[in-house]
Motif scaffolding. Structure first.
Motif, short mmCIF file in Angstrom:
data_model
loop_
_atom_site.label_atom_id
_atom_site.label_comp_id
_atom_site.label_asym_id
_atom_site.label_seq_id
_atom_site.Cartn_x
_atom_site.Cartn_y
_atom_site.Cartn_z
N ARG A 241 165.86 92.35 41.64
CA ARG A 241 167.20 92.03 41.44
C ARG A 241 167.92 90.72 40.76
NH1 ARG A 241 171.41 93.17 46.40
NH2 ARG A 241 169.72 91.97 48.15
N ARG A 242 167.47 89.58 41.41
CA ARG A 242 168.47 88.39 41.15
C ARG A 242 167.26 87.59 40.34
NH1 ARG A 242 166.05 85.29 47.18
NH2 ARG A 242 167.39 87.53 48.72
N THR A 243 166.22 88.28 39.40
CA THR A 243 166.00 87.66 38.26
C THR A 243 166.51 88.24 37.17
OG1 THR A 243 163.74 86.91 39.50
CG2 THR A 243 163.44 87.26 36.61
N VAL A 244 166.78 89.75 37.04
CA VAL A 244 167.19 90.24 36.14
C VAL A 244 169.02 89.58 35.94
CG1 VAL A 244 168.48 92.85 35.68
CG2 VAL A 244 166.18 92.19 36.27
N LEU A 245 169.62 89.92 37.75
CA LEU A 245 171.11 89.25 37.49
C LEU A 245 171.31 87.93 36.91
CD1 LEU A 245 174.01 89.24 38.02
CD2 LEU A 245 173.02 88.73 40.48
N ALA A 246 170.27 87.52 37.07
CA ALA A 246 170.51 85.31 36.49
C ALA A 246 170.69 85.69 35.13
CB ALA A 246 169.14 84.58 37.59
N GLY A 247 168.89 86.26 35.01
CA GLY A 247 168.52 86.21 33.08
C GLY A 247 169.65 86.65 32.55
N VAL A 248 169.86 87.65 32.45
CA VAL A 248 170.48 88.96 31.84
C VAL A 248 172.27 87.94 31.51
CG1 VAL A 248 171.87 90.93 31.16
CG2 VAL A 248 169.63 91.25 32.19
N THR A 249 173.06 87.74 32.48
CA THR A 249 173.70 87.04 32.64
C THR A 249 173.73 85.98 31.86
OG1 THR A 249 174.08 86.26 34.90
CG2 THR A 249 174.62 88.17 34.85
N PHE A 250 173.21 85.03 32.03
CA PHE A 250 172.54 83.76 31.39
C PHE A 250 172.93 84.12 30.16
CE2 PHE A 250 171.29 79.22 31.32
CZ PHE A 250 172.67 78.77 31.61
N MET A 251 172.46 84.89 29.77
CA MET A 251 171.79 84.93 28.45
C MET A 251 172.93 85.38 27.60
SD MET A 251 169.35 87.67 26.04
CE MET A 251 168.83 88.04 24.33
N MET A 252 174.09 86.29 28.04
CA MET A 252 175.28 86.67 27.69
C MET A 252 176.17 85.36 27.38
SD MET A 252 174.50 89.49 26.93
CE MET A 252 173.16 89.36 26.64
N GLN A 253 175.82 84.95 28.49
CA GLN A 253 177.02 83.95 28.55
C GLN A 253 176.47 82.32 27.60
OE1 GLN A 253 176.94 79.98 28.94
NE2 GLN A 253 174.64 80.38 29.24
N GLY A 254 175.31 82.65 27.02
CA GLY A 254 175.36 81.37 26.19
C GLY A 254 175.75 82.16 24.46
N LEU A 255 174.90 83.69 24.87
CA LEU A 255 175.74 83.85 23.23
C LEU A 255 176.94 84.17 23.33
CD1 LEU A 255 174.07 87.63 22.28
CD2 LEU A 255 176.02 86.62 20.93
N GLU A 256 178.14 83.91 23.64
CA GLU A 256 179.66 84.40 23.65
C GLU A 256 179.84 82.79 23.69
OE1 GLU A 256 180.48 85.78 27.17
OE2 GLU A 256 181.44 83.87 28.49
N TYR A 257 179.07 81.71 24.41
CA TYR A 257 179.50 80.24 23.80
C TYR A 257 178.99 79.93 22.21
CZ TYR A 257 179.84 75.63 24.48
OH TYR A 257 180.30 74.33 23.98
N TYR A 258 177.65 80.16 22.44
CA TYR A 258 177.01 79.41 21.07
C TYR A 258 177.84 79.90 20.07
CZ TYR A 258 174.54 75.97 23.27
OH TYR A 258 174.44 75.26 24.52
N ALA A 259 178.26 81.72 20.32
CA ALA A 259 178.53 82.06 18.79
C ALA A 259 180.06 81.38 18.94
CB ALA A 259 179.06 83.81 19.25
N ILE A 260 181.28 81.59 19.54
CA ILE A 260 182.50 81.38 19.95
C ILE A 260 182.42 79.75 19.95
CG2 ILE A 260 184.73 81.50 21.00
CD1 ILE A 260 183.81 84.05 19.37
N VAL A 405 182.51 91.40 16.97
CA VAL A 405 181.63 91.70 17.27
C VAL A 405 180.59 90.81 18.33
CG1 VAL A 405 178.93 92.11 16.44
CG2 VAL A 405 180.53 92.76 15.02
N THR A 406 181.07 89.54 18.28
CA THR A 406 180.91 89.10 19.86
C THR A 406 181.30 89.34 20.94
OG1 THR A 406 180.48 87.08 18.25
CG2 THR A 406 180.18 86.81 20.85
N ALA A 407 182.52 90.37 20.96
CA ALA A 407 183.56 89.85 22.29
C ALA A 407 181.30 92.01 22.99
CB ALA A 407 183.81 91.28 22.16
N ALA A 408 181.41 92.36 22.42
CA ALA A 408 180.12 92.95 23.07
C ALA A 408 179.06 92.46 24.27
CB ALA A 408 178.87 93.33 22.09
N ALA A 409 179.19 90.75 24.33
CA ALA A 409 178.06 89.76 24.86
C ALA A 409 178.89 89.96 26.33
CB ALA A 409 177.99 88.86 24.43
N PRO A 410 180.04 89.05 25.98
CA PRO A 410 180.89 89.52 27.49
C PRO A 410 181.05 90.45 28.02
CG PRO A 410 182.24 88.89 26.20
CD PRO A 410 181.16 88.67 25.31
N ALA A 411 180.87 91.66 27.39
CA ALA A 411 181.03 93.62 28.13
C ALA A 411 179.48 92.76 29.07
CB ALA A 411 181.22 93.90 26.64
#
Length: 447
Positions: A241-260, A405-411
């Motif tokens: 669960r630590r791997t899933v939590l860290a990996g998915v959330t870091f992916m979503m923050q990367g998507l939202e930041y590098y898009a916006i 569309v990018t709002a899906a990432a932080p959601a």
């Protein structure tokens, strides 16, 4: 220890500076090389695609050869990348330079968080979030330099100056790291190199540590934290669960930041429509909120916990991005300024530093670099998606549709950080301390 903080976080500074160096003058680069929208997407996303592949390899290499060699090699690749880009500016060679930049990113960012974490006792773990404040100082510095050089009348060559300054930063930082930074005592001890670990601890913590008569066998000679065995361990038991939590959330923050966030210069041009210089200075003003949020994230994490601060930050960012997208064409001036500023404030205070900090704290030493590498692979994937898809969405849907569309990432980030409950402040990475000595733990505790 101050130099460890300054020069290790200097690697974060460089990676942010280098990333911004391309984005701050992207339109000038596109005009001068006559790049299509697809070619721009390839150039901007290549470094993150390469990092996506190399981050786990970087973690594996740092477990085998040490943290410091990877950090230094990253600076060498960065300097070469800069020279290739500004001396031989064709589309093909520009893509090659971004390949080298991606390798530099993977070696540096995937390793430096594990490197810093191995010096910290548990009560100071929230200080890892400081890297996000350093990130925004770097982006602001590059934007100010770009604006200053633009006033000299360099025209579309502005992108060469911006990238060239990143190469200078890499060179100077690499020299300082070579002469100043020590290897991680925890890593040295795990390799049985206890005499070197003792000398490093004396240097870092300024305490007396008993020098062993000789080195010893590696503490984990029968337990390899790299390769398939390490990955399997990270996805079972308490680490899953630590791997899933860290990996998915870091992916979503990367998507939202590098898009916006990464495209704020282009978004600012759309919002203010007043030319390159006013838009660039507008982004500088936005980034000041990122600096406040980034350095404030340490206090927020200490008060709420890393996961909780990340969860609340994702919720706020989702609302802000959705509002910015839906009302983009009809925003009053105050809202056009307030929404991007609030986005950077909330993003840097919670979602942005959270995943990387969690990964650095989630695993014992023999898995730490690999875990950080895997998490940064997820972050690089999110960044690559944002960098590649967002300009295509801009061309197809316009700013309003692309941002909405990018709002899906932080959601998604909010959902995962709500459902997957692990807090390093309450449940430390492991009770196993065989990778370091009692004297090492005492010294770390005093720090």
């Amino acid at each position: 220890m101050r130099w460890v903080w300054a020069l290790a976080l200097g690697g974060i500074f460089f990676e942010a500076y280098s990333s911004t160096a391309l984005g701050s003058a992207l339109e000038a680069l596109q005009r001068q090389l006559a790049l299509s929208a697809f070619q721009v997407s390839v150039v901007t996303s290549t470094s993150m695609l390469v990092a996506l592949l190399l981050c786990p390899v970087a973690g594996r290499l740092s477990d085998r050869y040490g943290r410091l060699p990877m950090i230094l090699l990253a600076k060498v690749l960065a300097v070469v990348s800069t020279l290739v880009a500004i001396v031989l500016p064709t589309f093909e060679l520009l893509v090659f330079s971004r390949v080298l930049a991606g390798a530099s990113w993977a070696l540096d960012f995937a390793v430096v968080m594990a490197y810093i974490a191995e010096f910290l006792p548990r009560r100071h773990q929230g200080r890892l979030n400081r890297w996000q404040g350093m990130w925004y100082i770097a982006t602001t510095g590059n934007l100010l330099l770009t604006a200053g050089v633009y006033l000299l009348g360099v025209g579309d060559d502005i992108w060469r100056w911006s990238l060239g300054s990143a190469g200078v930063v890499a060179l100077l930082l690499g020299i300082a790291q070579w002469f100043t930074l020590p290897e991680s005592p925890r890593w040295l001890a795990s390799q049985g190199r206890v005499r070197e670990a003792t000398r490093a601890m004396r240097l870092i913590y300024r305490v007396e540590v008993e020098m062993p008569a000789a080195d010893v066998a590696p503490a984990r000679s029968g337990q390899d934290g790299g390769g398939a065995a390490g990955l399997a361990e990270m996805f079972r038991g308490r680490y899953r669960r630590r791997t899933v939590l860290a990996g998915v959330t870091f992916m979503m923050q990367g998507l939202e930041y590098y898009a916006i966030g990464w495209y704020l210069p282009i978004i600012a041009l759309q919002l203010f429509g007043a030319g390159f210089l006013p838009a660039t200075l507008g982004v500088v003003a936005f980034n000041l909120f990122g600096i406040v949020g980034g350095f404030g994230s340490t206090s927020v994490a200490a008060r709420l916990g890393i996961r909780r601060s990340m969860q609340l930050g994702f919720a706020g960012v989702a609302v802000l991005v959705l509002a910015l997208g839906v009302f983009f064409d009809s925003l009053p001036v105050w809202a056009a300024v307030a929404l991007p500023a609030a986005f950077l404030l909330l993003h840097s205070a919670g979602p942005a530093p959270g995943g990387a900090s969690l990964a650095a704290l989630a695993y014992p030493s023999h898995l730490r670099a690999l875990g950080s590498g895997l998490t940064n692979t997820a972050g690089s994937a999110g960044a690559a998606i944002g960098l590649f898809v967002f300009p295509l969405l801009l061309a197809e849907l316009g700013p309003r549709g692309a941002i909405t569309v990018t709002a899906a990432a932080p959601a998604i980030g909010f959902l995962v950080s709500t459902l997957v409950r692990w807090d390093p402040e309450r449940e430390p990475e492991t009770s196993d301390t065989s990778d370091t000595s009692e004297s090492a733990r005492t010294a770390a505790g005093k720090f």
